[in-house]
Design an enzyme around this catalytic site. Structure first.
Site, PDB file in Angstrom:
ATOM      1  N   GLY A  24       0.719  -1.255  -0.264  1.00 41.20           N
ATOM      2  CA  GLY A  24       0.153  -0.528   0.003  1.00 41.20           C
ATOM      3  C   GLY A  24       1.180   1.110   0.148  1.00 41.20           C
ATOM      4  N   ASP A  26       3.169   4.620  -1.056  1.00 38.72           N
ATOM      5  CA  ASP A  26       3.048   5.325  -2.083  1.00 38.72           C
ATOM      6  C   ASP A  26       4.212   6.768  -2.018  1.00 38.72           C
ATOM      7  OD1 ASP A  26       1.412   7.281  -0.936  1.00 38.72           O
ATOM      8  OD2 ASP A  26      -0.391   5.747  -1.200  1.00 38.72           O
ATOM      9  N   LYS A 220      -1.143  -0.760 -12.480  1.00 30.58           N
ATOM     10  CA  LYS A 220      -0.680   0.807 -12.188  1.00 30.58           C
ATOM     11  C   LYS A 220       0.290   0.750 -11.747  1.00 30.58           C
ATOM     12  CE  LYS A 220      -3.384   2.346  -9.066  1.00 30.58           C
ATOM     13  NZ  LYS A 220      -5.030   3.624  -8.852  1.00 30.58           N
ATOM     14  N   LYS A 222       2.978   2.996  -8.764  1.00 25.58           N
ATOM     15  CA  LYS A 222       3.262   4.171  -7.631  1.00 25.58           C
ATOM     16  C   LYS A 222       3.632   5.049  -7.857  1.00 25.58           C
ATOM     17  CE  LYS A 222      -0.865   3.110  -5.575  1.00 25.58           C
ATOM     18  NZ  LYS A 222      -1.947   3.955  -4.805  1.00 25.58           N
ATOM     19  N   ASP A 250       0.296   6.527 -10.838  1.00 24.41           N
ATOM     20  CA  ASP A 250      -0.939   7.182  -9.901  1.00 24.41           C
ATOM     21  C   ASP A 250       0.476   7.806  -8.770  1.00 24.41           C
ATOM     22  OD1 ASP A 250      -2.424   7.562  -7.375  1.00 24.41           O
ATOM     23  OD2 ASP A 250      -2.913   5.761  -7.097  1.00 24.41           O
ATOM     24  N   ASN A 252      -0.686  10.127  -5.486  1.00 18.77           N
ATOM     25  CA  ASN A 252      -1.484  10.233  -5.004  1.00 18.77           C
ATOM     26  C   ASN A 252      -1.833  11.545  -4.368  1.00 18.77           C
ATOM     27  OD1 ASN A 252      -0.418   6.781  -4.317  1.00 18.77           O
ATOM     28  ND2 ASN A 252      -2.868   7.198  -4.022  1.00 18.77           N
ATOM     29  N   GLU A 276      -2.805   9.265 -12.310  1.00 16.33           N
ATOM     30  CA  GLU A 276      -4.207   9.689 -11.539  1.00 16.33           C
ATOM     31  C   GLU A 276      -3.618  10.496 -10.154  1.00 16.33           C
ATOM     32  OE1 GLU A 276      -5.764   5.895  -8.295  1.00 16.33           O
ATOM     33  OE2 GLU A 276      -5.316   5.781 -10.310  1.00 16.33           O
ATOM     34  N   GLU A 305     -14.511  13.805  -9.460  1.00 12.14           N
ATOM     35  CA  GLU A 305     -15.580  13.895 -10.387  1.00 12.14           C
ATOM     36  C   GLU A 305     -15.156  15.902 -10.123  1.00 12.14           C
ATOM     37  OE1 GLU A 305     -17.936  13.961  -6.319  1.00 12.14           O
ATOM     38  OE2 GLU A 305     -16.073  13.135  -7.046  1.00 12.14           O
ATOM     39  N   ASP A 316     -15.226   5.945  -5.063  1.00 11.64           N
ATOM     40  CA  ASP A 316     -14.739   5.311  -3.755  1.00 11.64           C
ATOM     41  C   ASP A 316     -16.072   5.103  -2.805  1.00 11.64           C
ATOM     42  OD1 ASP A 316     -13.857   5.040  -1.148  1.00 11.64           O
ATOM     43  OD2 ASP A 316     -11.991   5.116  -2.403  1.00 11.64           O
ATOM     44  N   HIS A 343     -11.231   3.274  -8.007  1.00 18.34           N
ATOM     45  CA  HIS A 343     -10.203   3.451  -7.092  1.00 18.34           C
ATOM     46  C   HIS A 343     -10.390   2.027  -6.238  1.00 18.34           C
ATOM     47  CE1 HIS A 343      -9.571   5.788  -4.277  1.00 18.34           C
ATOM     48  NE2 HIS A 343     -10.327   7.177  -5.070  1.00 18.34           N
ATOM     49  N   GLY A 345      -8.899  -1.363  -3.598  1.00 12.12           N
ATOM     50  CA  GLY A 345      -7.692  -2.244  -2.799  1.00 12.12           C
ATOM     51  C   GLY A 345      -8.271  -1.541  -0.884  1.00 12.12           C
ATOM     52  N   GLU A 374      -9.731  -0.790 -10.274  1.00 15.92           N
ATOM     53  CA  GLU A 374      -8.702  -1.216  -9.315  1.00 15.92           C
ATOM     54  C   GLU A 374      -8.960  -2.389  -9.103  1.00 15.92           C
ATOM     55  OE1 GLU A 374      -4.983   1.012  -7.067  1.00 15.92           O
ATOM     56  OE2 GLU A 374      -7.424   1.320  -6.671  1.00 15.92           O
TER      57      GLU A 374
END
Length: 431
Positions: A24, A26, A220, A222, A250, A252, A276, A305, A316, A343, A345, A374
């Site tokens: 996880g 990033d 994908k 990071k 991505d 983040n 992303e 959005e 999400d 997304h 995970g 994802e």
């Protein structure tokens, strides 16, 4: 017939020490412990019907979300489920417009995460009451009933209820065929499990090769901590997966606007489909600037959005206000023909969001063009109804509910700080 009064709400702080393995990790979250505020709604129904809801967190701060859930509990306790779903729009607005709690929101942050946990449990309860998986509950729902779950306040300048009704009416055409397609082939997914920022090159190589053998075609990566390291890792991954496979990036939310444009331009040769979360999620104009600058490079922007600022929309299941708010976003995305690529995970996000993607295809978008959901391959073993992946696609859940229920033994062991796992880890840290 929807029945049952909600007699008790309990919430638990459940954490998994994923930081120990770099899972996880990033550019912004270097040591996340994937966690959840886990809500259980009990009812007075004889068969002991319960609803389970989660909201995803990264360890520290989960106790704050738990406090927020308890602060919202009075809105749901002693309410009849029929009364809630019979005026779901009103109930949603009641939760999000608490005159005092709204001051520390509104509709974002800790209070909104807590709102999602409570509402996710309500939806799980409703779907179980109907004996259907959540996606099927939504697919079978009359369009007017579905729209009655959405609070259109603040969005009517973009999408009116009548426009939303027209979208759902059009979605009735070919719906049975699309449902059969989902049951046969599932919803296409992409994997993020191979390229967490904290992984070594050897781990990255091994996981990429295993994913390719399992049929994955979309990956994908990071990025965002160190440009030269990103160039090296993207070169390595593109070499491993080949020129025909899809690659996404991505960051983040790591960069400011000029930095995002410059950084992604340096990575353009590896042909990413999107970048992303390149900057602050609240910076709509910044996303528009980045998006415009990357058009000549053929790279899209993916995030939440943002009007005319992205090419791929990400929903999400926990940061938004559960199914209710996600329904409104799916409908807005359809109006503007922006593909939705959720997304997931975390803890349970895959379990939840699969329902929304499958519903979106069957009843709203009627398209899989440029769409994928994802997938991350850890922590599913702690759920009673874990996701099923076949041929790199989500297979539609068949069990009633929202797939949110965790195994009681897993919850007991991972409760923070009194669970067995955390007692050992905290004791070791003290020594």
């Amino acid at each position: 017939m929807v029945r049952g009064r909600i007699s008790r709400l309990s919430v638990r702080d459940v954490r998994f020490p994923t930081s120990l393995g770099g899972h996880g990790s990033d550019a912004m979250h270097t040591d996340p412990d994937y966690s959840a505020a886990y809500v259980i709604l009990e009812t007075d129904v004889e068969d002991g019907l319960k609803g389970y809801g989660i909201t995803f967190t990264l360890g520290k701060g989960t106790e704050v979300v738990v406090c927020a859930v308890n602060a919202l509990a009075h809105h749901v306790l002693n309410k009849d489920l029929q009364d809630i779903v019979g005026d779901f729009r009103g109930f949603y607005r009641q939760l999000t417009s608490d005159g005092q709690l709204r001051w520390i929101g509104p509709e974002k942050g800790v209070v909104h995460l807590a709102t999602a946990a409570v509402l996710n449990a309500v939806w799980d309860l409703w779907a179980k009451q109907e004996g259907k998986p959540l996606w099927k509950l939504l697919v079978d729902m009359d369009p007017r009933t579905l729209l009655s779950c959405i609070d259109f306040r603040y969005i009517t300048d973009v999408l009116t209820e009548e426009e939303a009704f027209e979208i759902l009416q059009k979605g009735q055409v070919g719906k049975k065929e699309r449902e059969e397609q989902m049951r046969m082939h599932g919803y296409p997914a992409y994997t993020t499990s191979c390229a967490w920022l904290g992984y070594s090159d050897n781990t990255l190589k091994q996981l990429c090769m295993e994913a390719l053998q399992d049929g994955w075609t979309r990956f994908k990566v990071k990025v965002g901590a160190d440009l030269q390291d990103d160039i090296r890792r993207c070169r390595l991954i593109r070499h491993l997966i080949g020129p025909e496979k899809t690659l996404m990036l991505d960051a983040n939310q790591r960069w400011d606007v000029p930095e995002a444009v410059e950084w992604v331009s340096q990575l353009a040769e590896y042909k990413p489909l999107w970048i992303e979360e390149p900057t602050s999620p609240d910076d709509i104009l910044g996303h528009a600037t980045i998006s415009k600058a990357l058009v000549p490079l053929g790279i899209g922007v993916a995030t939440g959005e943002q009007a005319k600022a992205l090419q791929f929309l990400q929903i999400d299941s926990c940061r938004l206000g559960s199914v209710n708010e996600n329904l409104s976003v799916l409908l807005m995305a359809k109006k503007f023909e922006i593909p939705v690529c959720p997304h997931a995970g975390g803890v349970g996000l895959c379990e939840l969001v699969q329902h929304l993607s499958i519903f979106d295809f069957i009843s709203v978008s009627a398209s899989l063009k440029n769409r994928m959901c994802e997938y991350v391959d850890h922590l599913h073993e702690h759920f009673k109804y874990p996701v099923v992946i076949k041929n790199a696609s989500y297979m539609p859940p068949t069990d009633a509910g929202y797939s949110t229920e965790m195994k009681e033994d897993s919850v007991k062991k991972h409760r923070y700080p009194e669970g067995e796992v955390w007692k050992k880890l905290l004791a070791a840290q003290e020594n």
